[in-house]
Design a protein around this motif. Structure first.
Motif, PDB file in Angstrom:
ATOM      1  N   PRO A 285       5.737   9.774   5.874  1.00 50.34           N
ATOM      2  CA  PRO A 285       6.720  10.846   5.866  1.00 50.34           C
ATOM      3  C   PRO A 285       7.577  11.010   4.758  1.00 50.34           C
ATOM      4  O   PRO A 285       8.032  10.036   4.053  1.00 50.34           O
ATOM      5  CB  PRO A 285       7.264  10.307   7.247  1.00 50.34           C
ATOM      6  N   VAL A 286       8.032  12.178   4.610  1.00 55.46           N
ATOM      7  CA  VAL A 286       8.964  12.629   3.484  1.00 55.46           C
ATOM      8  C   VAL A 286      10.271  12.882   3.980  1.00 55.46           C
ATOM      9  O   VAL A 286      11.320  13.478   3.322  1.00 55.46           O
ATOM     10  CB  VAL A 286       8.576  13.339   2.388  1.00 55.46           C
ATOM     11  N   SER A 287      10.147  13.434   5.264  1.00 52.02           N
ATOM     12  CA  SER A 287      11.592  13.764   5.881  1.00 52.02           C
ATOM     13  C   SER A 287      11.908  13.258   7.427  1.00 52.02           C
ATOM     14  O   SER A 287      10.721  13.011   7.935  1.00 52.02           O
ATOM     15  CB  SER A 287      11.747  15.192   5.856  1.00 52.02           C
ATOM     16  N   GLY A 288      12.832  13.317   8.141  1.00 53.26           N
ATOM     17  CA  GLY A 288      12.980  13.265   9.335  1.00 53.26           C
ATOM     18  C   GLY A 288      12.413  14.450  10.321  1.00 53.26           C
ATOM     19  O   GLY A 288      12.230  15.695   9.662  1.00 53.26           O
ATOM     20  N   PRO A 289      12.576  14.547  11.420  1.00 56.30           N
ATOM     21  CA  PRO A 289      12.019  15.505  12.423  1.00 56.30           C
ATOM     22  C   PRO A 289      13.379  16.530  12.168  1.00 56.30           C
ATOM     23  O   PRO A 289      14.399  16.301  12.325  1.00 56.30           O
ATOM     24  CB  PRO A 289      12.047  14.854  13.609  1.00 56.30           C
ATOM     25  N   ARG A 290      12.756  17.647  12.384  1.00 55.55           N
ATOM     26  CA  ARG A 290      13.493  19.093  12.555  1.00 55.55           C
ATOM     27  C   ARG A 290      13.302  19.865  13.856  1.00 55.55           C
ATOM     28  O   ARG A 290      12.036  20.162  14.161  1.00 55.55           O
ATOM     29  CB  ARG A 290      13.223  19.920  11.320  1.00 55.55           C
ATOM     30  N   ILE A 291      14.310  19.947  14.672  1.00 55.55           N
ATOM     31  CA  ILE A 291      14.126  20.756  15.790  1.00 55.55           C
ATOM     32  C   ILE A 291      14.270  22.167  15.898  1.00 55.55           C
ATOM     33  O   ILE A 291      15.225  22.518  15.277  1.00 55.55           O
ATOM     34  CB  ILE A 291      15.155  20.009  16.992  1.00 55.55           C
ATOM     35  N   GLU A 292      13.286  22.723  16.437  1.00 49.26           N
ATOM     36  CA  GLU A 292      13.349  24.255  16.564  1.00 49.26           C
ATOM     37  C   GLU A 292      12.908  24.798  17.840  1.00 49.26           C
ATOM     38  O   GLU A 292      11.878  24.946  18.415  1.00 49.26           O
ATOM     39  CB  GLU A 292      12.086  24.858  15.472  1.00 49.26           C
ATOM     40  N   GLY A 293      14.145  24.656  18.637  1.00 48.24           N
ATOM     41  CA  GLY A 293      13.844  25.174  20.106  1.00 48.24           C
ATOM     42  C   GLY A 293      13.488  23.898  21.036  1.00 48.24           C
ATOM     43  O   GLY A 293      13.807  22.686  20.634  1.00 48.24           O
ATOM     44  N   GLN A 294      12.087  24.135  21.464  1.00 48.12           N
ATOM     45  CA  GLN A 294      11.519  22.977  22.142  1.00 48.12           C
ATOM     46  C   GLN A 294      10.548  22.582  21.253  1.00 48.12           C
ATOM     47  O   GLN A 294       9.720  21.534  21.645  1.00 48.12           O
ATOM     48  CB  GLN A 294      10.582  23.324  23.433  1.00 48.12           C
ATOM     49  N   ASN A 295      10.324  22.875  20.138  1.00 46.19           N
ATOM     50  CA  ASN A 295       9.423  22.309  18.979  1.00 46.19           C
ATOM     51  C   ASN A 295      10.042  21.401  18.209  1.00 46.19           C
ATOM     52  O   ASN A 295      11.299  21.534  17.772  1.00 46.19           O
ATOM     53  CB  ASN A 295       8.595  23.613  18.293  1.00 46.19           C
ATOM     54  N   VAL A 296       9.419  20.468  17.632  1.00 51.21           N
ATOM     55  CA  VAL A 296       9.653  19.587  16.549  1.00 51.21           C
ATOM     56  C   VAL A 296       8.547  19.694  15.432  1.00 51.21           C
ATOM     57  O   VAL A 296       7.449  19.631  15.554  1.00 51.21           O
ATOM     58  CB  VAL A 296       9.600  18.276  16.992  1.00 51.21           C
ATOM     59  N   ARG A 297       9.061  19.639  14.129  1.00 54.62           N
ATOM     60  CA  ARG A 297       8.521  19.300  13.060  1.00 54.62           C
ATOM     61  C   ARG A 297       8.722  18.529  12.446  1.00 54.62           C
ATOM     62  O   ARG A 297      10.067  18.167  11.996  1.00 54.62           O
ATOM     63  CB  ARG A 297       8.257  20.946  12.058  1.00 54.62           C
ATOM     64  N   GLN A 298       7.918  17.694  11.417  1.00 47.82           N
ATOM     65  CA  GLN A 298       8.067  16.760  10.460  1.00 47.82           C
ATOM     66  C   GLN A 298       7.156  16.819   9.275  1.00 47.82           C
ATOM     67  O   GLN A 298       6.077  16.898   9.374  1.00 47.82           O
ATOM     68  CB  GLN A 298       8.000  15.410  11.059  1.00 47.82           C
TER      69      GLN A 298
END
Length: 318
Positions: A285-298
């Motif tokens: 991983p190169v970043s922490g999680p990012r929250i987009e509404g009910q979705n999460v991307r990392q």
């Protein structure tokens, strides 16, 4: 007929007119001219070669110098000073011994003795102090645990020792089903040896420990939300610490080199593990999680994972 003269020496004149010299008991041997007196038997005067050995006070000076060098090196080792600082002991002690022995017949021998004694004392002081420090630290590992757990903690500590992990910062303690013992002062920085009860513990140090301890704002929250460190894996210079199931599900701590550490958890970790984790095409991983509404991307080295989270709360505690 006997006639005594009135000179510094007693002369005896025979009746035949011959003069016979007879030195008195208190006078020394006659000298010729005004030159220096001859050597005295058993002495070391100007007329007698020296044996080249230091006086009777020489050995005591060497002993005192050795004690000073050893004591100074012990103090400096305890203070963990830079290695070049030990040259100060060599200069002070060696210089003092040389100044003492330079008044002796053989100056070179005095200098060699000064250097050898000082170096030997410094090495002995460093070695003795290091052994004592290692012994003190190893005694504190696993303190407060039952014998079986204590032995496992000591085995884990022995793989890195004091140089890497430092010394225990207090006794071991329990948190949320796990056992922790904090350490400080080693090359790896602050950290802990941690694990489940009756299971082999793992070392978590440096950046990985900082990100783990920050989960939820404290060690108790980290153990309950993130889980207990259960396994440690190294890939080259990169490190992975796998965690048991916590309130946020499965997860792991990743520290690539170069790169910053990150915690991969919950739904993102489940998908990441199915794709072979850091050993797969995604890499670390190169970043922490990012929250987009009910979705999460990392983000990862080889791509991005997007998931729909049932509860985004666990992604807010990084």
């Amino acid at each position: 007929m006997t006639i005594w003269s009135k000179t510094p020496h007693s002369y005896l004149m025979s009746t035949d007119g011959d003069v016979l010299e007879r030195p008195s008991a208190s006078s020394g041997p006659p000298t010729s001219g005004d030159g220096p007196p001859g050597p005295t038997p058993g002495g070391t005067g100007p007329g007698r070669p020296s044996s080249g050995r230091p006086g009777p006070d020489g050995p005591w000076v060497v002993v005192l110098a050795a004690l000073f060098s050893a004591a100074a090196s012990v103090v400096m080792t305890e203070l963990d000073v830079p290695i070049w600082s030990y040259f100060l002991i060599l200069v002070l002690t060696g210089g003092g011994l040389f100044l003492f022995f330079r008044t002796k017949p053989l100056r070179v021998r005095g200098l060699v003795l000064a250097v050898l004694v000082t170096v030997a004392a410094i090495v002995a002081g460093i070695a003795g102090t290091t052994w004592l420090q290692n012994w003190r630290c190893s005694r504190g590992v696993g303190r407060g645990l039952e014998p079986a757990s204590k032995e496992m903690f000591q085995l884990t500590y022995a793989r890195g020792g004091r140089d890497r992990f430092g010394c225990p910062d207090g006794a071991a303690f329990a948190r949320e089903g796990g056992i922790f013992q904090l350490f400080s002062g080693g090359d790896s920085g602050l950290g802990a040896i941690a694990g489940e009860h009756r299971e082999p513990p793992v070392p978590v140090f440096g950046p990985l420990w900082r990100i783990y301890e920050s989960i939820g704002g404290g060690l108790a929250d980290a153990a309950s939300l993130g889980g207990i460190p259960a396994e440690r894996d190294r890939e080259g210079k990169s490190t992975v610490v796998y965690l048991t199931d916590g309130d946020c599900g499965e997860g792991a701590l990743y520290k690539p080199r170069p790169g910053r550490p990150h915690w991969v958890r919950a739904e993102v970790y489940e998908k990441y593990a199915r794709l072979a984790g850091h050993l797969g095409f995604l890499g670390f991983p190169v970043s922490g999680p990012r929250i987009e509404g009910q979705n999460v991307r990392q983000k990862f080295e080889g791509g991005v994972i997007r998931v729909r989270a049932e509860d985004v709360t666990c992604y807010l505690v990084d």
